[in-house]
Design an enzyme around this catalytic site. Sequence first.
Site, PDB file in Angstrom:
ATOM      1  N   GLY A  44      14.880 -35.064   5.272  1.00 45.66           N
ATOM      2  CA  GLY A  44      14.561 -34.076   5.981  1.00 45.66           C
ATOM      3  C   GLY A  44      14.546 -32.627   5.234  1.00 45.66           C
ATOM      4  O   GLY A  44      15.063 -32.339   4.120  1.00 45.66           O
ATOM      5  N   CYS A  45      14.020 -31.519   6.042  1.00 45.81           N
ATOM      6  CA  CYS A  45      13.927 -30.278   5.191  1.00 45.81           C
ATOM      7  C   CYS A  45      15.328 -29.553   5.110  1.00 45.81           C
ATOM      8  O   CYS A  45      15.415 -29.202   3.857  1.00 45.81           O
ATOM      9  CB  CYS A  45      13.140 -29.308   6.311  1.00 45.81           C
ATOM     10  SG  CYS A  45      13.613 -29.282   8.050  1.00 45.81           S
ATOM     11  N   TYR A  46      16.013 -29.605   5.940  1.00 45.28           N
ATOM     12  CA  TYR A  46      17.528 -29.005   5.676  1.00 45.28           C
ATOM     13  C   TYR A  46      18.264 -29.825   4.908  1.00 45.28           C
ATOM     14  O   TYR A  46      18.998 -29.451   3.817  1.00 45.28           O
ATOM     15  CB  TYR A  46      18.152 -29.210   7.147  1.00 45.28           C
ATOM     16  CG  TYR A  46      17.858 -28.015   8.095  1.00 45.28           C
ATOM     17  CD1 TYR A  46      17.968 -26.675   7.845  1.00 45.28           C
ATOM     18  CD2 TYR A  46      17.541 -28.454   9.583  1.00 45.28           C
ATOM     19  CE1 TYR A  46      17.488 -25.806   8.661  1.00 45.28           C
ATOM     20  CE2 TYR A  46      17.113 -27.445  10.208  1.00 45.28           C
ATOM     21  CZ  TYR A  46      17.133 -26.150  10.284  1.00 45.28           C
ATOM     22  OH  TYR A  46      16.827 -25.333  11.268  1.00 45.28           O
TER      23      TYR A  46
END
EC number: 1.2.1.38
Length: 334
Positions: free
Chosen positions: A153-155
């Site tokens: 995921g991005c985070y």
Amino acid sequence: MLNTLIVGASGYAGAELVTYVNRHPHMNITALTVSAQSNDAGKLISDLHPQLKGIVDLPLQPMSDISEFSPGVDVVFLATAHEVSHDLAPQFLEAGCVVFDLSGAFRVNDVAFYEKYYGFTHQYPELLEQAAYGLAEWCGNKLKEANLIAVPGCYPTAAQLALKPLIDADLLDLNQWPVINATSGVSGAGRKAAISNSFCEVSLQPYGVFTHRHQPEIATHLGADVIFTPHLGNFPRGILETITCRLKPGVSQVQVAQALQQAYAHKPLVRLYDKGVPALKNVVGLPFCDIGFAVQGEHLIIVATEDNLLKGAAAQAVQCANIRFGYAETQSLI
């Protein structure tokens, strides 16, 4: 030349994949697809994303059966919803494709995780076992043999890149959980129209407090508990994470810098700041994660920035593909 299919190409991350794959010297786009029910079916990708006009003017083809698209395909990028990737990935694997999934459908090897945080029952525990987690700077060896790569995921990408070197070097007092305050641009919510994402409504606001699915993803792959609070920012794209930690007694700023340098000295898509901390504007539109930090006594603050659609999605997916097939890690990215 790798014949490459991009599924879910109409979205923001999908369009970035199209850009990267189109200019990749070892990849050839065989088709761009959307769901059979999509309103975008039949449109040109360049009509939806005008930055591609004259560069990639391919139609978005409706896909109801993968057998229409899988023959002769070597690589599939899934830029699709979690449940869609869950259903499609096994079919493409069965067809002999190497699958890079940008959704969360295969990131955590725990069936209960999906029921709790994603709201569906995972039907493929054996694929959760097999999937390689595509944090490219840290999982490269696993990627080289994998046929299913779960792109982080991005985070979690920014958080792990900032924290893993320090945890591995045993510099942090993990009795005090690292606190991750992260802010993302509105593009992280996707292209679909929503009142909450509209110009007059969007504001700087925390969401998913104590419940966001990226918290357990971060904690699982770090092997350490964290407190994670995401925020929606009133800007289009990019992620900035400010992470507060406690150092073990006697750990110096020099040791922190050395741990980061040792981890990323030969990792071209992570840029370290010798002084100061990064700003979001310096990574938007680029495939890098920038990291800077400051130390005061036993307190450490790390700042990590990335483009959520690039290092947080499409660029990392292509980076993983480069590693998987033995190409230069930055091929087509910089």
